[in-house]
Scaffold this motif. Structure first.
Motif, PDB file in Angstrom:
ATOM      1  N   ILE A  94      12.698  38.314  22.081  1.00  0.00           N
ATOM      2  CA  ILE A  94      12.801  39.583  22.399  1.00  0.00           C
ATOM      3  C   ILE A  94      11.777  40.317  21.264  1.00  0.00           C
ATOM      4  CG2 ILE A  94      14.129  41.915  22.686  1.00  0.00           C
ATOM      5  CD1 ILE A  94      16.330  39.915  23.524  1.00  0.00           C
ATOM      6  N   LEU A  95      10.639  41.133  21.673  1.00  0.00           N
ATOM      7  CA  LEU A  95       9.797  41.900  21.137  1.00  0.00           C
ATOM      8  C   LEU A  95      10.494  43.196  20.492  1.00  0.00           C
ATOM      9  CD1 LEU A  95       6.752  42.202  20.093  1.00  0.00           C
ATOM     10  CD2 LEU A  95       6.507  43.943  21.819  1.00  0.00           C
ATOM     11  N   ASP A  96      10.850  43.263  19.476  1.00  0.00           N
ATOM     12  CA  ASP A  96      11.594  44.572  18.930  1.00  0.00           C
ATOM     13  C   ASP A  96      11.187  45.134  17.854  1.00  0.00           C
ATOM     14  OD1 ASP A  96      13.521  46.133  18.343  1.00  0.00           O
ATOM     15  OD2 ASP A  96      15.056  44.964  17.813  1.00  0.00           O
ATOM     16  N   THR A  97      10.105  46.373  18.036  1.00  0.00           N
ATOM     17  CA  THR A  97       9.470  47.016  17.031  1.00  0.00           C
ATOM     18  C   THR A  97      10.444  47.748  16.018  1.00  0.00           C
ATOM     19  OG1 THR A  97       9.314  48.913  18.282  1.00  0.00           O
ATOM     20  CG2 THR A  97       7.545  47.336  18.403  1.00  0.00           C
ATOM     21  N   GLY A  98      11.749  47.817  16.331  1.00  0.00           N
ATOM     22  CA  GLY A  98      12.897  48.286  15.570  1.00  0.00           C
ATOM     23  C   GLY A  98      13.659  47.333  14.686  1.00  0.00           C
ATOM     24  N   SER A  99      13.239  46.148  14.584  1.00  0.00           N
ATOM     25  CA  SER A  99      14.021  44.879  13.888  1.00  0.00           C
ATOM     26  C   SER A  99      12.989  44.357  12.638  1.00  0.00           C
ATOM     27  CB  SER A  99      14.379  44.193  14.696  1.00  0.00           C
ATOM     28  OG  SER A  99      15.531  44.328  15.638  1.00  0.00           O
ATOM     29  N   GLN A 100      13.715  43.787  11.891  1.00  0.00           N
ATOM     30  CA  GLN A 100      13.001  43.238  10.799  1.00  0.00           C
ATOM     31  C   GLN A 100      12.657  41.813  10.927  1.00  0.00           C
ATOM     32  OE1 GLN A 100      12.375  43.303   6.020  1.00  0.00           O
ATOM     33  NE2 GLN A 100      14.136  44.235   6.710  1.00  0.00           N
ATOM     34  N   LEU A 101      13.873  41.236  10.630  1.00  0.00           N
ATOM     35  CA  LEU A 101      13.951  39.464  10.423  1.00  0.00           C
ATOM     36  C   LEU A 101      13.878  39.133  12.102  1.00  0.00           C
ATOM     37  CD1 LEU A 101      14.807  36.892   8.960  1.00  0.00           C
ATOM     38  CD2 LEU A 101      17.008  37.230   9.627  1.00  0.00           C
ATOM     39  N   SER A 102      12.747  37.924  12.078  1.00  0.00           N
ATOM     40  CA  SER A 102      12.659  37.486  13.294  1.00  0.00           C
ATOM     41  C   SER A 102      13.753  36.008  13.276  1.00  0.00           C
ATOM     42  CB  SER A 102      11.355  36.748  13.614  1.00  0.00           C
ATOM     43  OG  SER A 102      10.355  37.897  13.726  1.00  0.00           O
ATOM     44  N   TRP A 103      14.052  35.598  14.403  1.00  0.00           N
ATOM     45  CA  TRP A 103      14.929  34.462  14.428  1.00  0.00           C
ATOM     46  C   TRP A 103      14.800  33.873  15.957  1.00  0.00           C
ATOM     47  CZ3 TRP A 103      19.104  34.440  18.012  1.00  0.00           C
ATOM     48  CH2 TRP A 103      19.488  35.906  18.182  1.00  0.00           C
ATOM     49  N   ILE A 104      15.039  32.595  15.830  1.00  0.00           N
ATOM     50  CA  ILE A 104      15.095  31.828  16.989  1.00  0.00           C
ATOM     51  C   ILE A 104      16.283  30.923  17.189  1.00  0.00           C
ATOM     52  CG2 ILE A 104      12.700  31.378  17.054  1.00  0.00           C
ATOM     53  CD1 ILE A 104      12.792  28.866  15.546  1.00  0.00           C
ATOM     54  N   GLN A 105      16.763  30.464  18.359  1.00  0.00           N
ATOM     55  CA  GLN A 105      17.781  29.637  18.694  1.00  0.00           C
ATOM     56  C   GLN A 105      17.513  28.060  18.132  1.00  0.00           C
ATOM     57  OE1 GLN A 105      20.738  30.466  19.537  1.00  0.00           O
ATOM     58  NE2 GLN A 105      20.289  32.513  20.220  1.00  0.00           N
ATOM     59  N   CYS A 106      18.574  27.758  17.473  1.00  0.00           N
ATOM     60  CA  CYS A 106      18.150  26.533  16.847  1.00  0.00           C
ATOM     61  C   CYS A 106      19.600  25.316  17.320  1.00  0.00           C
ATOM     62  CB  CYS A 106      18.137  26.383  15.300  1.00  0.00           C
ATOM     63  SG  CYS A 106      16.692  26.950  14.508  1.00  0.00           S
ATOM     64  N   HIS A 107      19.153  24.028  17.453  1.00  0.00           N
ATOM     65  CA  HIS A 107      20.285  23.187  17.673  1.00  0.00           C
ATOM     66  C   HIS A 107      21.262  23.264  16.852  1.00  0.00           C
ATOM     67  CE1 HIS A 107      18.712  21.191  21.341  1.00  0.00           C
ATOM     68  NE2 HIS A 107      17.624  20.994  20.619  1.00  0.00           N
ATOM     69  N   LYS A 108      22.536  23.205  17.175  1.00  0.00           N
ATOM     70  CA  LYS A 108      23.544  23.012  16.263  1.00  0.00           C
ATOM     71  C   LYS A 108      23.878  21.262  15.926  1.00  0.00           C
ATOM     72  CE  LYS A 108      26.667  26.765  17.626  1.00  0.00           C
ATOM     73  NZ  LYS A 108      27.952  27.129  18.217  1.00  0.00           N
ATOM     74  N   LYS A 109      24.215  20.881  14.879  1.00  0.00           N
ATOM     75  CA  LYS A 109      24.284  19.685  14.386  1.00  0.00           C
ATOM     76  C   LYS A 109      24.998  18.853  15.215  1.00  0.00           C
ATOM     77  CE  LYS A 109      23.640  20.282   9.419  1.00  0.00           C
ATOM     78  NZ  LYS A 109      24.312  20.007   8.084  1.00  0.00           N
ATOM     79  N   VAL A 110      26.402  19.371  15.799  1.00  0.00           N
ATOM     80  CA  VAL A 110      26.822  18.694  16.816  1.00  0.00           C
ATOM     81  C   VAL A 110      27.336  19.432  18.098  1.00  0.00           C
ATOM     82  CG1 VAL A 110      29.209  17.387  17.301  1.00  0.00           C
ATOM     83  CG2 VAL A 110      28.211  17.436  14.981  1.00  0.00           C
ATOM     84  N   PRO A 111      26.385  19.897  18.846  1.00  0.00           N
ATOM     85  CA  PRO A 111      26.523  20.520  20.096  1.00  0.00           C
ATOM     86  C   PRO A 111      27.717  20.432  20.902  1.00  0.00           C
ATOM     87  CG  PRO A 111      24.658  19.429  20.447  1.00  0.00           C
ATOM     88  CD  PRO A 111      25.107  19.092  19.103  1.00  0.00           C
ATOM     89  N   ARG A 112      28.650  21.693  21.149  1.00  0.00           N
ATOM     90  CA  ARG A 112      29.583  21.248  22.077  1.00  0.00           C
ATOM     91  C   ARG A 112      29.221  21.026  23.472  1.00  0.00           C
ATOM     92  NH1 ARG A 112      33.507  26.052  19.712  1.00  0.00           N
ATOM     93  NH2 ARG A 112      33.989  25.095  17.416  1.00  0.00           N
ATOM     94  N   LYS A 113      28.022  21.466  23.634  1.00  0.00           N
ATOM     95  CA  LYS A 113      27.609  21.378  25.208  1.00  0.00           C
ATOM     96  C   LYS A 113      25.920  21.256  25.064  1.00  0.00           C
ATOM     97  CE  LYS A 113      27.324  26.286  25.767  1.00  0.00           C
ATOM     98  NZ  LYS A 113      27.914  27.284  26.759  1.00  0.00           N
ATOM     99  N   PRO A 114      25.418  20.791  25.884  1.00  0.00           N
ATOM    100  CA  PRO A 114      23.900  20.450  25.938  1.00  0.00           C
ATOM    101  C   PRO A 114      23.250  21.647  25.890  1.00  0.00           C
ATOM    102  CG  PRO A 114      24.708  19.090  27.753  1.00  0.00           C
ATOM    103  CD  PRO A 114      25.829  19.970  27.194  1.00  0.00           C
ATOM    104  N   PRO A 115      22.604  22.073  24.827  1.00  0.00           N
ATOM    105  CA  PRO A 115      21.753  23.345  24.565  1.00  0.00           C
ATOM    106  C   PRO A 115      20.631  23.742  25.431  1.00  0.00           C
ATOM    107  CG  PRO A 115      20.961  21.799  23.036  1.00  0.00           C
ATOM    108  CD  PRO A 115      22.225  21.127  23.744  1.00  0.00           C
ATOM    109  N   PRO A 116      20.556  25.032  26.099  1.00  0.00           N
ATOM    110  CA  PRO A 116      19.428  25.240  26.869  1.00  0.00           C
ATOM    111  C   PRO A 116      18.164  24.794  26.391  1.00  0.00           C
ATOM    112  CG  PRO A 116      20.172  27.267  25.515  1.00  0.00           C
ATOM    113  CD  PRO A 116      21.266  26.158  25.162  1.00  0.00           C
TER     114      PRO A 116
END
Length: 437
Positions: A94-116
Motif C-alpha cells: 500500500i503506497l502510503d505517503t504518511g508512513s515511514q517504515l516499509s514492510w512486507i509479509q514474510c513466511h512464518k517459520k511454522v505457518p499454521r496454514k498455507p500462506p497466501p
C-alpha cells in the motif's frame, strides 16, 4: 496507487559495504495488480503519524540512476507491486505517503496454514539478511517506531508498528533489495519483515523519515495519478505511479512543503509528513468562513495540513469540519440520513440519488497558497459507501484521535500528485488518470 523510480547509493546509516547503483539511466514498466477490498464499515486509513525528535536530513538532488514507471489499481487503497529480493518476488504494498517504515509479509517459520501467494519467502532470496540486536537502528529509544524495538530469542531486532487505523505489523527488521532487472537494483534497504500483521498487504512508506523507502533509496521525486472510482463487478480502475521524472509534469502547479525544525517538538505534530499550506475551502461559489489558523499547526501541533495517499477520506479538524457540515446542511439538510455516521467519522451521508444531491451541493474546492486548487467536481463529491448510502468524503479527524487536516486519496482522483522531495514541494496536475502514462 502509482509510479516509480529515482535511486542512488544507500542511506547514510547503511553500511559502506553495500553495492551502489550503476549510473546507467533506464526506464522500467511493470503491470500492477490489486485485489478489491472487501466491504468494510469504515474508510481505510493506513498512515502512521509518528513524531520523532531527530531532525530529518536534507535530501540532495543528485541525479538518480534510473526512472521507474508502473501502473496501479485503485480500490480505496493505492496498491503497488514491487519486485523484491534476488531473484525478485512480487510483493503487494500500500503506497502510503504518511508512513515511514516499509514492510512486507514474510513466511512464518511454522505457518499454521498455507500462506497466501503474496507472502515473501526469505529463503528464496540471496540478498536477504536480518538485523541483529546490536545494529544502530535497533535501539530501545529510537523514535522511528511506535513501540520500542527489542531483541527476540534469536538476538534479532524485533519491531512493532501501529498505524492510525489500528493496523498492527510486527516481526523482524531486515535488509533487502528491490530488483528491477538483472543489472538494476537498489542497495539493501531496511524493511520490516512482518510475521504477524492484521492486513495481508505490506506498506510502502514514503514520508520524510530517515527509514522511509524514499529516504533510504535516495528518491528525489515520485508521483501518482489516482483514477476515478468505477463500481463495476470484476473491474478495478488502474492508475499510474512514477519514481523519478514524470513526463507529464510540465503543466503541474506547485506548492511548497512546510518544514519544521528540530526544536519544534509538539505533541500533535508529525514533522515527517508532507505538510502544505491549506488556505481555505469553497463549496459551490461560497468561500466558507474558516480561519486560516484552522489549517496551521498551533503551539501543540494541532491543525497541521498534509497530503496523504494512505488515507481514503479527507479529515478536518472540528473548526473546519463544522463549517463544511453547516454548508452541506444548508444546501441539502432535509436529505441527510439522520442518525447515521459512517465508520464513526463521517456524518454527512444520504440515501437518495447521489447525482442529484451532488448537483445541489456543487463543486468543492480546496485552496492552497499561490492560488493552487484541488477541485472536486459535483459528480464526485459523494463517496459510495455501500448499501445504497453515499457520504461526503470528509470525516472528523478528532474521531481518529488525530488533530490534523488530511487530504486523502478520495480527493486526489483524476489528479497527478507529485512529491518533489529535492525541492521541498508538491505538484498537482489535472488528468484522466485511467488514461495517463
Amino acid at each position: 496507487m502509482l509510479l516509480f523510480l529515482l535511486l542512488l547509493l544507500t542511506s547514510l546509516f547503511l553500511s559502506t559495504q553495500e553495492t551502489q547503483l550503476k549510473n546507467d539511466s533506464l526506464s522500467f514498466s511493470f503491470p500492477l495488480t490489486s485485489l478489491p477490498r472487501s466491504p468494510q464499515t469504515s474508510p481505510s486509513f493506513y498512515s502512521s503519524f509518528i513524531s520523532q525528535t531527530k531532525k530529518t536530513p536534507a535530501l540532495k538532488s543528485a541525479a538518480s540512476p534510473y526512472s521507474y514507471r508502473s501502473r496501479f489499481k485503485y480500490s480505496m487503497i493505492l496498491l503497488v507491486s514491487l519486485p523484491i529480493g534476488t531473484p525478485p518476488q512480487s510483493q503487494q504494498m500500500i503506497l502510503d505517503t504518511g508512513s515511514q517504515l516499509s514492510w512486507i509479509q514474510c513466511h512464518k517459520k511454522v505457518p499454521r496454514k498455507p500462506p497466501p501467494s503474496t507472502v515473501f519467502d526469505p529463503s528464496l532470496s540471496s540478498s536477504f539478511s536480518v538485523l541483529p540486536c546490536n545494529h544502530p537502528v535497533c535501539k530501545p529509544r529510537i523514535p522511528d517506531f511506535t513501540l520500542p524495538t527489542s531483541c527476540d530469542l534469536n538476538r534479532l531486532c524485533h519491531y512493532s508498528y501501529f498505524f492510525a487505523d489500528g493496523t498492527l505489523a510486527e516481526g523482524n527488521l531486515v535488509r533487502e533489495k528491490i530488483t528491477f532487472s538483472t543489472s538494476q537494483s537498489t542497495p539493501p534497504l531496511i524493511l520490516g519483515c512482518a510475521e504477524d500483521a492484521s492486513d495481508d498487504k505490506g506498506i510502502l512508506g514514503m514520508n520524510l523519515g530517515r527509514l522511509s523507502f524514499a529516504s533510504q533509496a535516495k528518491i528525489t521525486k515520485f508521483s501518482y495519478c489516482v483514477p476515478t472510482r468505477q463500481v463495476r463487478p470484476g473491474f478495478t480502475p488502474t492508475g499510474s505511479f512514477y519514481l523519478g521524472e514524470n513526463p507529464n509534469s510540465a503543466g503541474f502547479q506547485y506548492i511548497s512543503l512546510l518544514t519544521f525544525s528540530q526544536s519544534q517538538r509538539m505533541p500533535n505534530l508529525d514533522p515527517l509528513a508532507h505538510t502544505v499550506a491549506l488556505q481555505g475551502i469553497r463549496i459551490g461559489n461560497k468561500k466558507l468562513n474558516i480561519p486560516v489558523s484552522a489549517f496551521r499547526a498551533d503551539p501543540s501541533g494541532a491543525g497541521q495540513s498534509m497530503i496523504d495517499s494512505g488515507s481514503e477520506f479527507t479529515y478536518l479538524v472540528d473548526e473546519a469540519y463544522n463549517k463544511v457540515r453547516e454548508e452541506v446542511v444548508r444546501l441539502v439538510g432535509p436529505r441527510l440520513k439522520k442518525g447515521y455516521v459512517y465508520g464513526g467519522v463521517a456524518d454527512m451521508c444520504f440515501d437518495g440519488n447521489a447525482m442529484e444531491i451532488g448537483r445541489l451541493i456543487g463543486n468543492m474546492v480546496f485552496e492552497f497558497d499561490k492560488g493552487v486548487e484541488i477541485v472536486i467536481e459535483k459528480g464526485r463529491v459523494l463517496a459510495d459507501v455501500g448499501g445504497g448510502v453515499h457520504c461526503v468524503g470528509i470525516g472528523r479527524s478528532e474521531m481518529l484521535s488525530a488533530a490534523s487536516n488530511i487530504i486523502g486519496n478520495f480527493h486526489q482522483q483524476n489528479l497527478w500528485v507529485e512529491f518533489d522531495i529535492a525541492n521541498r514541494r508538491v505538484g498537482f496536475g489535472k488528468a484522466d488518470c485511467s488514461r495517463s502514462v
